[in-house]
Design an enzyme around this catalytic site. Structure first.
Site, PDB file in Angstrom:
ATOM      1  N   ARG A  89       0.837  -1.203   0.000  1.00  0.00           N
ATOM      2  CA  ARG A  89       0.000   0.000   0.000  1.00  0.00           C
ATOM      3  C   ARG A  89       0.873   1.254   0.000  1.00  0.00           C
ATOM      4  O   ARG A  89       0.484   2.287   0.550  1.00  0.00           O
ATOM      5  CB  ARG A  89      -0.951   0.015   1.193  1.00  0.00           C
ATOM      6  CG  ARG A  89      -0.271  -0.087   2.557  1.00  0.00           C
ATOM      7  CD  ARG A  89      -1.281   0.078   3.647  1.00  0.00           C
ATOM      8  NE  ARG A  89      -0.660   0.023   4.966  1.00  0.00           N
ATOM      9  CZ  ARG A  89      -1.159   0.587   6.056  1.00  0.00           C
ATOM     10  NH1 ARG A  89      -2.275   1.278   5.982  1.00  0.00           N
ATOM     11  NH2 ARG A  89      -0.562   0.480   7.215  1.00  0.00           N
ATOM     12  N   ASP A 248      10.529  -7.258   8.379  1.00  0.00           N
ATOM     13  CA  ASP A 248      10.195  -6.314   7.308  1.00  0.00           C
ATOM     14  C   ASP A 248       9.907  -4.920   7.851  1.00  0.00           C
ATOM     15  O   ASP A 248       9.723  -3.979   7.072  1.00  0.00           O
ATOM     16  CB  ASP A 248       8.994  -6.822   6.492  1.00  0.00           C
ATOM     17  CG  ASP A 248       7.777  -7.101   7.351  1.00  0.00           C
ATOM     18  OD1 ASP A 248       7.861  -8.000   8.199  1.00  0.00           O
ATOM     19  OD2 ASP A 248       6.747  -6.433   7.178  1.00  0.00           O
TER      20      ASP A 248
END
Length: 487
Positions: A89, A248
């Site tokens: 996103r 991450d």
């Protein structure tokens, strides 16, 4: 409307990213523009607030020189490896070089679906966007390495979570968006060529000193270990809980990134957890150093083919680098808390002095921030009760006598010591109930609580009359039990 783009990441091989533009939104509207950051970056604040600038910040217009892309990466999420994640996103517009010659990424977060979105909608809603804006600016004021927020704009479109919510886009500024998970992505594919390309890129851009080493990839690992150890020690010093320390979400340059369900601790306890998705407390306040080391071990594993040709030698070198984390963290942690206690010199019993204090605080439910701030006041004389500040419950007299005896071993005036302590013990933090209050009001169109909160957080060491209510711990009915990531 000029951005000084110079996009080095876009010059890497195609398998590092997917090229695509943000998806335009219906009716963008400015919520908050970070004027000081815009000026620091050499951007024109007035131009950014114009219709053209708003269009760029919403993702409706690609500025000249941008090369928008979504970065590929993998990651361990709550200990489980996911071989492909990536920017689901977010779109990296490009990199700009500021007037001082420093390079920064400009990224739009909440800008629509990408090839890495999986089941997500690629959008963000206003609450988490403003949470990241608030907390990242507070971290900047604390002097803690962090990504920053240039702007928050609404999209004029709903985002659906448990209900329909106002959509928003955050413009995030970072020294890098490369993560530990970026290295894991190529290691999982046994793509040593890409792994070397990525490591060389990170060294050239962020760790040029490693290039001078006989073993540059070991030097890279060592440097990342140092930055992460120092970063987590700083987190603990202000009671910060990241909430989702997946690989991450660990920046390769040692910046705080991906705030999500982050929170600041009110009552001290090392097992404190706020994140609604951290069911087992993996990322609790006191677990963060161990998790950082675990995450760095995943980076070391990914770098093994580059560290040495012989597999056994590579493992030994990587293990040595990871083992060094503990000592580096302990040194940074003790320096941080020694300063918070007002100790200017190092003594052997300092660790025990701190441990005794934290144990007493955990047992009594003392407010973390206000207890340390109260110690700044108590330096001036024995007649100042430590419980004078809200939530700073009375500490054991035996500990206070021991603390004052420790301070007496240094020839520093109480006034000078208190002044130095007030520069490391903030008077105000983004307390969860205050953040939620500002977010709830902003969703309803009232930005005054947001502006007021940002104003006091810009000077967290100061005490002004208008700040008094922001230093108060939550009343029982105001306590925030959980925070949410917004995806």
């Amino acid at each position: 409307m000029t951005f000084a783009f110079d996009n080095t990441y876009a010059r890497l091989p195609d398998r590092f990213y997917a090229r695509l533009a943000p998806i335009p939104v219906a009716r963008p509207d400015m919520v908050k523009l970070n004027l000081s950051l815009a000026s620091r970056l050499g951007l024109n604040p007035q131009a950014l607030q114009s219709p053209e600038g708003l269009s760029v910040l919403a993702g409706n217009r690609i500025p000249e020189g941008a090369e928008p892309l979504a970065m590929a990466y993998a990651g361990h999420q709550f200990g489980n490896f996911v071989p492909q994640l990536g920017d689901g996103r977010a779109i990296l517009l490009g990199e700009i070089v500021d007037p001082a010659g420093e390079r920064f990424d400009i990224q739009l977060k909440g800008s629509g679906r990408t090839p890495f979105s999986r089941a997500g909608d690629g959008r963000a809603w206003l609450g988490p966007v403003l949470r990241e804006y608030i907390v990242s600016e507070a971290m900047q004021a604390f002097g803690i390495p962090t990504t920053r927020s240039l702007a928050a704009v609404t999209t004029g479109e709903p985002v659906y979570r448990e209900s329909a919510l106002p959509g928003a886009v955050l413009t995030r500024v970072a020294r890098s968006h490369v993560r530990v998970g970026t290295f894991e992505y190529f290691a999982a594919r046994q793509d040593t060529e890409a792994l070397k390309c990525l490591a060389d890129y990170v060294i050239a851009r962020h760790y040029p000193e490693a290039r001078e080493s006989e073993r540059p990839y070991r030097a890279l690992l060592d440097a990342v270990v140092v930055r992460q150890a120092d970063l987590v020690a700083k987190w603990l010093g202000v009671g910060f809980i990241h909430g989702v320390m997946n690989t991450d979400n660990m920046s390769i340059v040692g910046e705080t990134i991906d705030y999500g369900p982050c929170a600041f601790m009110d009552a001290y306890h090392p097992a404190t957890v706020y994140s609604s998705i951290d069911y087992r407390g993996r990322y609790a306040y006191g677990n963060q150093p161990g998790i950082a080391q675990w995450n760095l071990a995943q980076l070391a594993q990914a770098l093994l083919p580059l560290i040495a040709e012989d597999a056994e030698s590579a493992r030994e070198e990587a293990q040595a680098a990871i083992d060094a984390f503990g000592q580096r963290f302990e040194r940074a942690y003790r320096e941080c808390f020694r300063a918070k206690l007002g100790c200017m010199e190092t003594h052997e019993d300092d660790a025990d002095l701190l441990g005794s204090l934290l144990q007493a605080m955990a047992e009594s439910g003392a407010d973390f921030t206000n207890t340390f701030r109260a110690l700044c006041d108590a330096v001036a004389g024995t007649d100042v009760p430590v419980r004078a500040r809200p939530g700073a419950v009375a500490l054991p007299d035996v500990w206070l006598r021991r603390w004052r005896a420790r301070l007496a071993r240094e020839e520093v005036s109480p006034v000078a010591r208190a002044a130095r302590m007030r520069n490391v013990n903030p008077a105000v933090i983004p307390r969860n109930h205050r953040v939620e209050e500002a977010l709830d009001a902003a969703v309803e169109g009232d930005l005054e609580p947001l502006e007021a909160l940002l104003d006091v957080l810009a000077s967290p060491w100061d005490e002004r009359p208008e700040m008094a209510s922001y230093t108060r711990p939550p009343a029982p009915h105001e306590v925030v039990q959980q925070t949410f990531c917004g995806t």
